[in-house]
Design a protein around this motif. Structure first.
Motif, PDB file in Angstrom:
ATOM      1  N   GLY A 389       0.729  -1.200  -0.146  1.00 16.00           N
ATOM      2  CA  GLY A 389      -0.090   0.092  -0.122  1.00 16.00           C
ATOM      3  C   GLY A 389       0.806   1.328  -0.034  1.00 16.00           C
ATOM      4  N   MET A 390       2.085   1.368   0.878  1.00 13.26           N
ATOM      5  CA  MET A 390       2.754   2.567   0.827  1.00 13.26           C
ATOM      6  C   MET A 390       3.471   2.698  -0.607  1.00 13.26           C
ATOM      7  SD  MET A 390       4.489   2.329   4.537  1.00 13.26           S
ATOM      8  CE  MET A 390       3.566   1.990   5.882  1.00 13.26           C
ATOM      9  N   VAL A 391       3.937   1.399  -1.170  1.00 12.85           N
ATOM     10  CA  VAL A 391       4.577   1.723  -2.534  1.00 12.85           C
ATOM     11  C   VAL A 391       3.517   2.249  -3.546  1.00 12.85           C
ATOM     12  CG1 VAL A 391       5.657   0.226  -4.282  1.00 12.85           C
ATOM     13  CG2 VAL A 391       6.466  -0.268  -2.027  1.00 12.85           C
ATOM     14  N   ALA A 392       2.331   1.632  -3.401  1.00 13.45           N
ATOM     15  CA  ALA A 392       1.275   1.987  -4.321  1.00 13.45           C
ATOM     16  C   ALA A 392       1.140   3.325  -4.291  1.00 13.45           C
ATOM     17  CB  ALA A 392       0.044   1.187  -4.272  1.00 13.45           C
ATOM     18  N   GLN A 393       0.973   3.855  -3.116  1.00 20.07           N
ATOM     19  CA  GLN A 393       0.491   5.465  -2.810  1.00 20.07           C
ATOM     20  C   GLN A 393       1.688   6.380  -3.289  1.00 20.07           C
ATOM     21  OE1 GLN A 393       1.966   7.582  -0.429  1.00 20.07           O
ATOM     22  NE2 GLN A 393       0.626   9.207  -0.574  1.00 20.07           N
ATOM     23  N   MET A 394       2.930   5.954  -3.078  1.00 24.86           N
ATOM     24  CA  MET A 394       3.983   6.848  -3.339  1.00 24.86           C
ATOM     25  C   MET A 394       4.074   6.717  -4.898  1.00 24.86           C
ATOM     26  SD  MET A 394       6.796   6.782  -0.438  1.00 24.86           S
ATOM     27  CE  MET A 394       6.578   5.108   0.164  1.00 24.86           C
ATOM     28  N   LYS A 395       4.044   5.488  -5.611  1.00 28.50           N
ATOM     29  CA  LYS A 395       4.255   5.621  -6.941  1.00 28.50           C
ATOM     30  C   LYS A 395       3.153   6.367  -7.772  1.00 28.50           C
ATOM     31  CE  LYS A 395       7.256   1.862  -7.482  1.00 28.50           C
ATOM     32  NZ  LYS A 395       7.589   0.175  -8.113  1.00 28.50           N
ATOM     33  N   ARG A 426      10.282   4.845   5.916  1.00 24.28           N
ATOM     34  CA  ARG A 426      11.290   5.412   5.644  1.00 24.28           C
ATOM     35  C   ARG A 426      12.139   4.272   4.728  1.00 24.28           C
ATOM     36  NH1 ARG A 426      12.993   9.454  10.384  1.00 24.28           N
ATOM     37  NH2 ARG A 426      11.126  10.774  10.332  1.00 24.28           N
ATOM     38  N   ARG A 427      12.351   3.115   5.490  1.00 26.73           N
ATOM     39  CA  ARG A 427      12.901   2.073   4.598  1.00 26.73           C
ATOM     40  C   ARG A 427      12.219   1.780   3.306  1.00 26.73           C
ATOM     41  NH1 ARG A 427      16.528  -1.032   7.588  1.00 26.73           N
ATOM     42  NH2 ARG A 427      16.822  -0.729   9.666  1.00 26.73           N
ATOM     43  N   ILE A 428      11.101   1.667   3.251  1.00 28.27           N
ATOM     44  CA  ILE A 428      10.373   1.325   1.844  1.00 28.27           C
ATOM     45  C   ILE A 428      10.481   2.489   0.845  1.00 28.27           C
ATOM     46  CG2 ILE A 428       8.109   1.102   0.988  1.00 28.27           C
ATOM     47  CD1 ILE A 428       7.197  -0.304   3.536  1.00 28.27           C
ATOM     48  N   LEU A 429      10.516   3.784   1.306  1.00 30.51           N
ATOM     49  CA  LEU A 429      10.787   5.076   0.649  1.00 30.51           C
ATOM     50  C   LEU A 429      12.229   4.650  -0.001  1.00 30.51           C
ATOM     51  CD1 LEU A 429      10.358   8.059  -0.605  1.00 30.51           C
ATOM     52  CD2 LEU A 429      11.285   8.758   1.867  1.00 30.51           C
ATOM     53  N   CYS A 430      13.154   4.730   0.900  1.00 24.22           N
ATOM     54  CA  CYS A 430      14.412   4.631   0.322  1.00 24.22           C
ATOM     55  C   CYS A 430      14.550   3.409  -0.583  1.00 24.22           C
ATOM     56  CB  CYS A 430      15.479   4.426   1.483  1.00 24.22           C
ATOM     57  SG  CYS A 430      15.696   5.988   2.489  1.00 24.22           S
ATOM     58  N   ASN A 431      13.973   2.511  -0.317  1.00 24.38           N
ATOM     59  CA  ASN A 431      14.313   1.099  -1.283  1.00 24.38           C
ATOM     60  C   ASN A 431      13.608   1.589  -2.765  1.00 24.38           C
ATOM     61  OD1 ASN A 431      14.991  -1.506  -1.486  1.00 24.38           O
ATOM     62  ND2 ASN A 431      12.770  -1.834  -2.113  1.00 24.38           N
ATOM     63  N   ILE A 432      12.467   2.474  -2.634  1.00 21.98           N
ATOM     64  CA  ILE A 432      11.852   2.720  -3.908  1.00 21.98           C
ATOM     65  C   ILE A 432      12.845   3.452  -4.678  1.00 21.98           C
ATOM     66  CG2 ILE A 432       9.954   4.012  -5.119  1.00 21.98           C
ATOM     67  CD1 ILE A 432       8.449   3.392  -2.787  1.00 21.98           C
ATOM     68  N   VAL A 433      13.258   4.682  -4.208  1.00 25.42           N
ATOM     69  CA  VAL A 433      14.146   5.619  -4.891  1.00 25.42           C
ATOM     70  C   VAL A 433      15.411   4.577  -5.097  1.00 25.42           C
ATOM     71  CG1 VAL A 433      15.548   7.559  -4.357  1.00 25.42           C
ATOM     72  CG2 VAL A 433      13.048   7.441  -3.408  1.00 25.42           C
ATOM     73  N   GLY A 434      16.145   3.980  -4.294  1.00 21.75           N
ATOM     74  CA  GLY A 434      17.191   3.479  -4.637  1.00 21.75           C
ATOM     75  C   GLY A 434      17.386   2.172  -5.669  1.00 21.75           C
TER      76      GLY A 434
END
Length: 477
Positions: A389-395, A426-434
């Protein structure tokens, strides 16, 4: 094979590791929406054991335990605290794929230095270790907040609350975290429940000294309470909007609806929709006048299980998604405020993931020069605050708006251990960007990337809300 929940948990690339450890992890927490009790913060509540701290009011855990076949006696019933803890430990074993598995072990690791996996066979060991830590002199509500480096806590408060504990917390210079109220008029919105509504309006009338017999007087009384909240530093409102509606009404029609409710006469669906629409419009205008932020939490189907609602009450883990269309009524509601340039800063949260693109795109319709991302597509909420859900929201926000201006995570929780959810986010955010960077989709400019994740972790919320903080928290070394 990676070890379970090591220091690089969820970080799949070298870039993600650098972004998290060197940039995101050190930022303070700006928890602008939660359901913590300010009295427990002021009184620096201490806990008798891990069950009280962990299971006392956590409907996420209660819901999982029921799904695991646990009897209510061990969830909200009269079982001994150790028995409840064991039943929770046995449930954790069954939680693969559920974010509660990760949150549970993050909390054990962060607050108790426990790396042991929780399950039925380890329950006694972990029970004893956690309780020993809980009984130490420096383990309390405030110590958990301070240990988590929390700069701000935004609670959720009824308009007739006296905000006594907010006053006391503001005067307490020994506690550096800012705790501010948020104005949430849910009971006023529920006009179809005429007798509770009339009783509540009677209390509001007595408190404000305004005799409420029509719609304008109701708004005047609510604005009086807004002014009181503002004295306590409030600049934030919140609304649970189960179904988004838009229905026009004259002042005479609104007055008649108020009179019917005060007389405990049935309110039709059309009358409810007229009242709710115009109440939200007038409240939105009042928030704009005061420079407040407005939050809409959209789409909850609450207390679906009548048996448990009657036995235990609301907010006990028997809620789910609504699925009504929201685009047209929400657009008209926001547009009515925007036409007269009275739309406040607004955060839109959707409970049903089918509405994610609708809300992200809707936010883009009502932006305003000089206010970066004035209307926000809010963080993944409730049933969506898991990894997917966090990945979907940010993407989705990145695809349809400006992820770089996102105001980030909140706990939406009643637990003082829930700050570990900011680490998870924050870990999920950094993983997406990384992953984006290592795939060659964005340049490997660490200064730019580091600023990006720090802004989403903390800086954007600090700028967006512009609350007066007791002290400015600095990033951890």
């Amino acid at each position: 094979m990676k070890a379970f929940m090591d220091k690089d948990f969820l970080l799949q690339s070298e870039t993600a590791k650098v972004l998290y450890h060197d940039f995101a992890a050190k930022m303070p927490i700006y928890d602008y929406h939660c359901h913590l009790d300010p009295s427990e913060i002021y009184e620096n509540k201490r806990y008798k054991n891990i069950t009280e701290l962990w299971l006392g009011g956590d409907h996420y855990k209660w819901r999982a335990m029921r799904a695991n076949g646990v009897e209510e006696y061990y969830i909200t019933g009269d079982a001994e605290d150790y028995e409840k803890f064991v039943k929770w430990a046995e449930t954790v074993e069954k939680l693969m794929g559920n974010p509660l598995y990760h949150w549970t072990h993050l909390e054990l690791k962060q607050y108790f230095n426990v790396d042991t996996v929780l399950k039925g066979s380890t329950a006694k060991e972990i029970w004893e270790t956690c309780n020993e830590k809980i009984q130490s002199p420096n383990f309390s509500a405030r110590s958990l907040i301070e240990q988590s480096n929390v700069a701000l806590i935004g609670t959720t408060d009824d308009p007739i609350d006296d905000l006594r504990y907010h006053k006391l917390l503001q005067a307490d210079r020994d506690f550096s975290t800012t705790v501010l109220p948020a104005f949430r008029p849910d009971v006023v919105m529920a006009i179809q429940q005429t007798q509770p509504w009339a009783d509540y309006v009677g209390k509001l009338s007595k408190l404000t000294g305004i005799e409420i017999t029509d719609f304008t007087q109701l708004i005047n009384a609510l604005e009086s309470r807004m002014d009181y909240f503002a004295e306590m530093g409030c600049k934030l409102s919140d609304h649970s909007i189960e179904t988004v509606v838009y229905e026009t009404a004259t002042e005479q029609e609104l007055d008649a609806i108020v009179q019917k409710a005060l007389n405990n006469e049935p309110i039709s669906l059309k009358e409810n929709n007229q009242f709710l629409t115009q109440l939200l419009v007038r409240l939105g205008m009042a928030y704009h006048k005061r420079g407040w932020v407005m939050q809409y939490h959209i789409g909850a189907l609450r207390s679906a299980n009548t048996r448990l609602f009657r036995a235990i009450g609301p907010n006990v883990g028997v809620d789910s998604f609504r699925d009504e269309p929201i685009a047209v009524p929400l657009s008209r509601l926001l547009d009515e405020l925007d036409q007269d340039q009275q739309l406040p800063k607004t955060i839109l949260y959707g409970l049903n993931p089918k509405d994610n693109e609708v809300l992200a795109a809707m936010a883009g319709n009502f932006q305003e020069g000089g206010i970066p991302s004035k209307v926000q597509f809010g963080s993944a909420w409730w049933f969506n605050d898991h990894m997917d859900g966090m990945v979907a929201q940010m993407k989705i926000l990145g695809n349809l708006g400006l992820l770089s201006r996102f105001i980030g995570m909140l706990t939406d929780s009643r637990s003082f251990l829930s700050y570990s959810r900011h680490e998870y986010f924050r870990r999920i955010l950094c993983n997406i960007v990384g992953n984006w960077v290592e795939n060659g989709e964005y340049p490997n400019d660490l200064e730019w990337l580091g600023q990006f994740v720090q802004d989403i972790s903390y800086n954007n919320a600090l700028e967006y809300f512009n609350f007066q903080l007791k002290s400015v928290k600095v990033p951890l070394a």
